[in-house]
Design a protein around this motif. Structure first.
Motif, mmCIF file in Angstrom:
data_model
loop_
_atom_site.group_PDB
_atom_site.id
_atom_site.type_symbol
_atom_site.label_atom_id
_atom_site.label_comp_id
_atom_site.label_asym_id
_atom_site.label_seq_id
_atom_site.Cartn_x
_atom_site.Cartn_y
_atom_site.Cartn_z
ATOM 1 N N LEU A 54 0.791 -1.235 0.000
ATOM 2 C CA LEU A 54 0.000 0.000 0.000
ATOM 3 C C LEU A 54 0.828 1.293 0.000
ATOM 4 O O LEU A 54 0.364 2.293 -0.538
ATOM 5 C CB LEU A 54 -0.955 0.013 1.191
ATOM 6 N N TYR A 57 0.986 3.322 -3.314
ATOM 7 C CA TYR A 57 -0.303 3.916 -3.657
ATOM 8 C C TYR A 57 -0.570 5.144 -2.808
ATOM 9 O O TYR A 57 -1.035 6.186 -3.319
ATOM 10 C CB TYR A 57 -1.391 2.865 -3.474
ATOM 11 N N CYS A 58 -0.276 5.064 -1.518
ATOM 12 C CA CYS A 58 -0.476 6.210 -0.627
ATOM 13 C C CYS A 58 0.412 7.376 -1.022
ATOM 14 O O CYS A 58 -0.019 8.541 -0.988
ATOM 15 C CB CYS A 58 -0.203 5.796 0.819
ATOM 16 N N ASN A 59 1.653 7.091 -1.397
ATOM 17 C CA ASN A 59 2.564 8.166 -1.801
ATOM 18 C C ASN A 59 2.092 8.846 -3.081
ATOM 19 O O ASN A 59 2.224 10.065 -3.234
ATOM 20 C CB ASN A 59 3.970 7.600 -1.999
ATOM 21 N N LEU A 61 -1.090 9.096 -4.131
ATOM 22 C CA LEU A 61 -2.251 9.926 -3.781
ATOM 23 C C LEU A 61 -1.820 11.219 -3.115
ATOM 24 O O LEU A 61 -2.378 12.299 -3.378
ATOM 25 C CB LEU A 61 -3.185 9.140 -2.863
ATOM 26 N N GLU A 62 -0.811 11.137 -2.264
ATOM 27 C CA GLU A 62 -0.333 12.347 -1.580
ATOM 28 C C GLU A 62 0.391 13.271 -2.554
ATOM 29 O O GLU A 62 0.247 14.503 -2.480
ATOM 30 C CB GLU A 62 0.590 11.945 -0.437
ATOM 31 N N CYS A 70 -6.322 6.179 1.710
ATOM 32 C CA CYS A 70 -5.411 5.222 1.071
ATOM 33 C C CYS A 70 -5.873 3.809 1.421
ATOM 34 O O CYS A 70 -5.373 3.175 2.355
ATOM 35 C CB CYS A 70 -3.987 5.459 1.559
ATOM 36 N N SER A 71 -6.830 3.318 0.668
ATOM 37 C CA SER A 71 -7.369 1.973 0.891
ATOM 38 C C SER A 71 -7.857 1.421 -0.440
ATOM 39 O O SER A 71 -8.135 2.166 -1.375
ATOM 40 C CB SER A 71 -8.510 1.990 1.913
ATOM 41 N N GLU A 143 6.205 2.772 -7.991
ATOM 42 C CA GLU A 143 5.549 4.016 -7.591
ATOM 43 C C GLU A 143 5.569 5.024 -8.736
ATOM 44 O O GLU A 143 4.558 5.694 -8.986
ATOM 45 C CB GLU A 143 6.245 4.586 -6.355
#
Length: 281
Positions: A54, A57-59, A61-62, A70-71, A143
């Motif tokens: 995950l 993906y979170c990076n 989105l940020e 982030c899910s 990423e």
């Protein structure tokens, strides 16, 4: 079938059915090893999802300032279960890679001479390290690839990824990069088996470069030049290194053959000639 029973030694000259029986034995051990790694993957799935898969993906989105948790979202009741099984199978292959390489080497050893059979441990270690290096390279470039794919979709598209598509993509890239990094092992084996020569590989270098870039473009989903170069450049370097290793193997073989020939001639020269006695009338 009892895998732990003592097997009969392999004959010096193996026939067709001997090779089939040996292949069956190696395949069974490979399936057992992947199954054991899959069980480990089932228990590590939650930790891997939260700590390994995950964060890219979170990076993204940020970095793109997308206001979304982030899910991953499932759209069918079975999607989460299928994804857990799929990721566990991939992890089983990764964990079982030393065992798979060991049995692969044991299967091909009848085609090698006694000196080359001693390379089993370096072969397994190099194969596992190359596979791990390819998987790590895929993870660290994923990423950027994901950022490119989401950005090229446009501002009107809101990413809402499911575990099947997202984890399938990242695990496929890691597995594909890892298998791709086994490329030099395959080339060295082909040269050891006498199927190709270093000079033949040198002559087709231009075609090999085109094939490497085309294969890397197929494996990398984003198509951006950074991810493409991250895979094609190491593969080309491995191609050149495998040619050098092939020349070393060829020189050692010729030196060993010359040494054995000289030793045989020396032994023949030291053997006393049979005396011929003349009989007098």
């Amino acid at each position: 079938m009892r895998l732990w029973r003592r097997r009969r030694p392999r004959p010096a000259v193996m026939g067709f059915w001997d090779h089939v029986a040996e292949l069956r034995f190696r395949l069974i051990w490979g399936i057992v090893a992947v199954g054991g790694g899959m069980v480990v993957g089932l228990f590590l799935y939650d930790w891997l999802l939260a700590e390994i898969f995950l964060p890219p993906y979170c990076n993204v989105l940020e970095a793109q300032e997308i206001d979304r948790p982030c899910s991953l979202v499932i759209t069918t009741p079975l999607e989460g279960f299928r994804t857990r099984i799929k990721v566990s199978v991939y992890l089983g292959v990764v964990l079982a890679m030393p065992v798979l390489l060991w049995h692969l080497w044991r299967f091909i050893t009848p085609a090698l001479d006694r000196r080359e059979k001693r390379w089993v441990v370096p072969f397994v270690i190099a194969g596992f390290l190359l596979f791990a290096a390819g998987a790590l390279l895929a993870y660290f470039t994923f990423e950027r690839a994901l950022d490119f794919l989401i950005a090229v979709s446009g501002d009107a598209v809101d990413p809402l990824l499911g575990p099947g598509s997202y984890l399938g993509l990242v695990t496929f890239m890691m597995l594909a990069f890892g298998i791709g990094f086994e490329f030099p092992i395959v080339l060295v084996f082909l040269q050891m088996a006498g199927m190709v020569t270093p000079r033949q590989l040198s002559r087709v270098r231009r075609y090999a470069i085109v094939g490497i870039v085309a294969g890397a473009a197929i494996i990398t989903p984003s198509g951006d030049p950074v991810t493409l170069a991250a895979l094609s450049v190491p593969l080309y370097v491995f191609y050149e290194l495998s040619i050098l290793v092939g020349f070393v193997i060829l020189r050692r073989r010729s030196g060993s053959a010359g040494w054995r020939f000289g030793r045989r001639r020396a032994q023949e020269s030291r053997t006393p000639a049979a005396s011929v006695t003349d009989s007098s009338p």
